[in-house]
Design a protein around this motif. Structure first.
Motif, PDB file in Angstrom:
ATOM      1  N   UNK A 283     -37.309   3.349   7.551  1.00 34.45           N
ATOM      2  CA  UNK A 283     -38.791   3.947   6.973  1.00 34.45           C
ATOM      3  C   UNK A 283     -38.172   4.847   6.638  1.00 34.45           C
ATOM      4  N   UNK A 284     -37.076   5.965   6.657  1.00 35.65           N
ATOM      5  CA  UNK A 284     -36.697   6.997   5.297  1.00 35.65           C
ATOM      6  C   UNK A 284     -37.617   6.230   3.565  1.00 35.65           C
ATOM      7  N   UNK A 285     -36.786   4.842   4.078  1.00 34.78           N
ATOM      8  CA  UNK A 285     -36.703   4.718   2.336  1.00 34.78           C
ATOM      9  C   UNK A 285     -38.214   4.065   1.813  1.00 34.78           C
ATOM     10  N   UNK A 286     -39.414   3.822   2.685  1.00 32.74           N
ATOM     11  CA  UNK A 286     -40.565   3.830   2.332  1.00 32.74           C
ATOM     12  C   UNK A 286     -41.114   5.085   2.716  1.00 32.74           C
ATOM     13  N   UNK A 287     -40.649   6.383   3.094  1.00 30.07           N
ATOM     14  CA  UNK A 287     -41.472   7.580   3.084  1.00 30.07           C
ATOM     15  C   UNK A 287     -41.026   8.599   4.460  1.00 30.07           C
ATOM     16  N   UNK A 288     -41.718   8.100   5.599  1.00 28.57           N
ATOM     17  CA  UNK A 288     -41.801   6.934   5.724  1.00 28.57           C
ATOM     18  C   UNK A 288     -43.947   7.531   5.507  1.00 28.57           C
ATOM     19  N   UNK A 289     -44.741   6.255   5.289  1.00 30.63           N
ATOM     20  CA  UNK A 289     -46.083   6.482   5.567  1.00 30.63           C
ATOM     21  C   UNK A 289     -46.470   7.523   6.816  1.00 30.63           C
ATOM     22  N   UNK A 290     -47.319   8.648   6.748  1.00 28.60           N
ATOM     23  CA  UNK A 290     -47.787  10.232   7.230  1.00 28.60           C
ATOM     24  C   UNK A 290     -49.037   9.220   8.339  1.00 28.60           C
ATOM     25  N   UNK A 291     -48.299  10.025   9.606  1.00 29.89           N
ATOM     26  CA  UNK A 291     -50.222   9.109  10.515  1.00 29.89           C
ATOM     27  C   UNK A 291     -50.948  10.187  11.028  1.00 29.89           C
ATOM     28  N   UNK A 292     -51.108  10.195  12.649  1.00 24.40           N
ATOM     29  CA  UNK A 292     -51.966  11.841  12.581  1.00 24.40           C
ATOM     30  C   UNK A 292     -51.416  12.834  13.244  1.00 24.40           C
ATOM     31  N   UNK A 293     -51.881  14.172  13.223  1.00 22.64           N
ATOM     32  CA  UNK A 293     -51.465  15.043  13.556  1.00 22.64           C
ATOM     33  C   UNK A 293     -50.540  15.211  15.197  1.00 22.64           C
ATOM     34  N   UNK A 294     -49.363  15.306  15.237  1.00 26.01           N
ATOM     35  CA  UNK A 294     -49.623  15.574  16.667  1.00 26.01           C
ATOM     36  C   UNK A 294     -48.336  17.434  16.790  1.00 26.01           C
ATOM     37  N   UNK A 295     -49.668  17.895  18.039  1.00 27.03           N
ATOM     38  CA  UNK A 295     -49.237  19.018  18.146  1.00 27.03           C
ATOM     39  C   UNK A 295     -48.220  19.399  19.780  1.00 27.03           C
ATOM     40  N   UNK A 296     -46.945  19.433  19.181  1.00 29.84           N
ATOM     41  CA  UNK A 296     -45.780  19.549  19.712  1.00 29.84           C
ATOM     42  C   UNK A 296     -44.289  19.943  19.303  1.00 29.84           C
ATOM     43  N   UNK A 297     -43.662  20.489  19.983  1.00 28.19           N
ATOM     44  CA  UNK A 297     -42.342  20.998  19.673  1.00 28.19           C
ATOM     45  C   UNK A 297     -41.521  19.707  19.913  1.00 28.19           C
ATOM     46  N   UNK A 298     -40.760  19.735  19.104  1.00 28.28           N
ATOM     47  CA  UNK A 298     -39.835  18.807  19.024  1.00 28.28           C
ATOM     48  C   UNK A 298     -38.539  18.892  19.113  1.00 28.28           C
ATOM     49  N   UNK A 299     -37.058  18.715  19.940  1.00 34.52           N
ATOM     50  CA  UNK A 299     -35.596  19.689  19.626  1.00 34.52           C
ATOM     51  C   UNK A 299     -34.737  18.247  18.890  1.00 34.52           C
ATOM     52  N   UNK A 300     -34.493  17.849  17.790  1.00 32.66           N
ATOM     53  CA  UNK A 300     -34.214  16.821  17.265  1.00 32.66           C
ATOM     54  C   UNK A 300     -32.219  16.445  17.878  1.00 32.66           C
ATOM     55  N   UNK A 301     -32.127  15.860  18.420  1.00 30.61           N
ATOM     56  CA  UNK A 301     -30.870  16.049  19.252  1.00 30.61           C
ATOM     57  C   UNK A 301     -29.728  14.109  18.162  1.00 30.61           C
ATOM     58  N   UNK A 302     -28.599  14.865  17.428  1.00 28.37           N
ATOM     59  CA  UNK A 302     -28.530  13.659  17.152  1.00 28.37           C
ATOM     60  C   UNK A 302     -27.245  12.807  17.804  1.00 28.37           C
TER      61      UNK A 302
END
Ligand code: SF4
Ligand code: SF4
Length: 413
Positions: A283-302
């Motif tokens: 996905x990152x290799x293609x951008x990825x294409x933007x989507x619609x807004x999402x109003x939320x707070x996300x914690x990324x845990x790798x």
């Protein structure tokens, strides 16, 4: 596979101790024998025959290793700890059978016939809503929380700033690169909704996703349990199923991806390993294409097997960055394991919960609505921990969030 079966990957250790603070089990107990450096000494003694596989220190401290490989990126000598611990576990498995619970779990989760029945029953139980109500601490209740955490989102969990459905951009990508989907066992049995989201989001970004018949479990759980021959048998079946060629193999489970990328060492299939890509890489290799807004707070845990084993750090953030308005927060201890580690959460519950505790404390402070992570074990461990700890957040795969954003953008119904 080398003559020494992987133990040689430990030779570079110079006892500097830089890895100690990166090791969640050392942080939990403060015991040198629960650190990478201490375990490397035990493993060297095991290989040399100075300690026997039934030695109490060997059993306790090697069993308590998560295999998270958090010690590898911080090691200035380039010690291949992951290969070393798998070699040690393979040696231990020749002298003692894996615990009955481990064998039962492997049989139920990864054997084609029985696993189909086990997953069908698990999904039926999940659909009753009982696991969500029983989720909590204690072995049984935590297991219920893990099952509840596999439930697909109803699509209403995230806020949309204006609630409007948008028209998709008209400039759809013209190049459609074919990629082959690796389904895995737990992912396919309990997270098929993540596979669906993977297919949809890749297609929006110009990939044509191909199903591959005849594929089996990646063998990671077997290799971690020391059952190397079973892992090799599964690896050879996957190599045959995916065939020759250059077509990328897309994986959305960090643990499976890390294992598939190890096939060069396991069954001398280095070419197969070079085709494997995490979904966030594609996905990152293609951008990825933007989507619609999402109003939320996300914690990324790798997941450890994405960050430490595959060294994939930025791509998941780029996937989340394609969702306008979404606020992504980083946890101070994001690089630390959540305590899942495949079957570890079932086999070593006390250590697993001790490792999870600081992660939950960080999440309590950050207070996100969603915890995003790209591995089934982490999704279940974090989901169960959030429920048991009374936190309101849910655990989701990053691709699910992008999928929700694309759906709102009108890319698909
Ligand atoms: S950082 Fe590397 S060399 Fe230093 S003790 Fe740890 S494993 Fe050994
Ligand atoms: S793999 Fe993880 S738990 Fe095991 S020694 Fe390394 S950092 Fe510690």
């Amino acid at each position: 596979m080398s003559e020494r079966g992987g133990f040689e990957a430990l030779d570079a250790c110079v006892h500097c101790g830089f890895c100690l603070q990166a090791c969640p089990t050392f942080l939990a107990t403060g015991d040198e024998a629960d650190s990478p450096r201490g375990r490397i000494e035990l493993m060297r003694a095991l290989e040399a025959g100075e300690l026997t596989p039934d030695d109490a220190a060997v059993v306790v401290h090697l069993d308590r290793c998560l295999g998270c490989r958090g010690c590898e990126p911080v090691c200035p000598s380039g010690v291949g700890y992951g290969r070393g611990i798998e070699a040690a576990r393979a040696l231990l498995a020749t002298k003692r059978r894996p615990a009955p619970l481990a064998r039962a779990a492997l049989w139920a989760l990864t054997t084609p016939g029985p696993s189909r029945i086990a997953y069908t029953l698990a999904r039926a139980l999940r659909a009753t809503g009982i696991p969500s109500r029983l989720a909590g601490w204690g072995r049984f209740r935590f297991a219920m929380g893990m099952l509840a955490a596999t439930k697909p989102s109803d699509g209403r969990t995230l806020g949309r700033p204006d609630g409007k459905r948008r028209q998709p951009p008209s400039d759809s990508p013209t190049v459609r690169q074919s990629v082959a989907l690796f389904r895995g066992c737990v992912m396919d049995g309990l997270f098929s909704h993540v596979h669906d989201a993977t297919v949809r989001t890749l297609e929006v970004n110009g990939y044509a996703v191909r199903e591959v018949p005849g594929q089996v479990c990646c063998g990671a759980l077997h290799a971690h349990a020391g059952l190397r021959e079973e892992a090799r048998r599964l690896a050879r079946a996957n190599v045959a199923a995916f065939g020759d060629g250059d077509e990328p193999i897309v994986v959305n489970s960090a643990g499976c991806g890390a294992m598939l990328k190890e096939y060069g060492h396991l069954v001398a299939e280095a070419r197969f390993a070079t085709r494997v890509r995490d979904v966030t890489e594609l996905l990152a290799a293609r951008g990825p294409r933007p989507g619609a807004p999402v109003d939320a707070q996300v914690a990324y845990d790798p997941p450890c097997h994405l960050l430490h084993a595959q060294r994939i750090a930025d791509e998941p953030y780029r996937v989340l960055a394609a969702i306008p308005v979404l606020r992504v927060v980083s946890l101070p201890d994001a690089a630390q394991c959540c305590g899942s580690a495949g079957l570890f959460t079932l086999l070593e519950p006390a250590m697993s919960r001790a490792v999870l505790a600081p992660k939950l404390a960080s999440l309590r402070t950050a207070s996100p609505q969603v915890v995003a992570t790209g591995n089934p074990g982490c999704l279940m461990q974090l989901g169960a921990g959030l429920a048991a700890g009374g936190l309101r957040a849910t655990a989701r795969h990053p691709v699910e969030l992008l999928d929700e954003s694309y759906r709102a953008a009108g890319y698909y119904a």
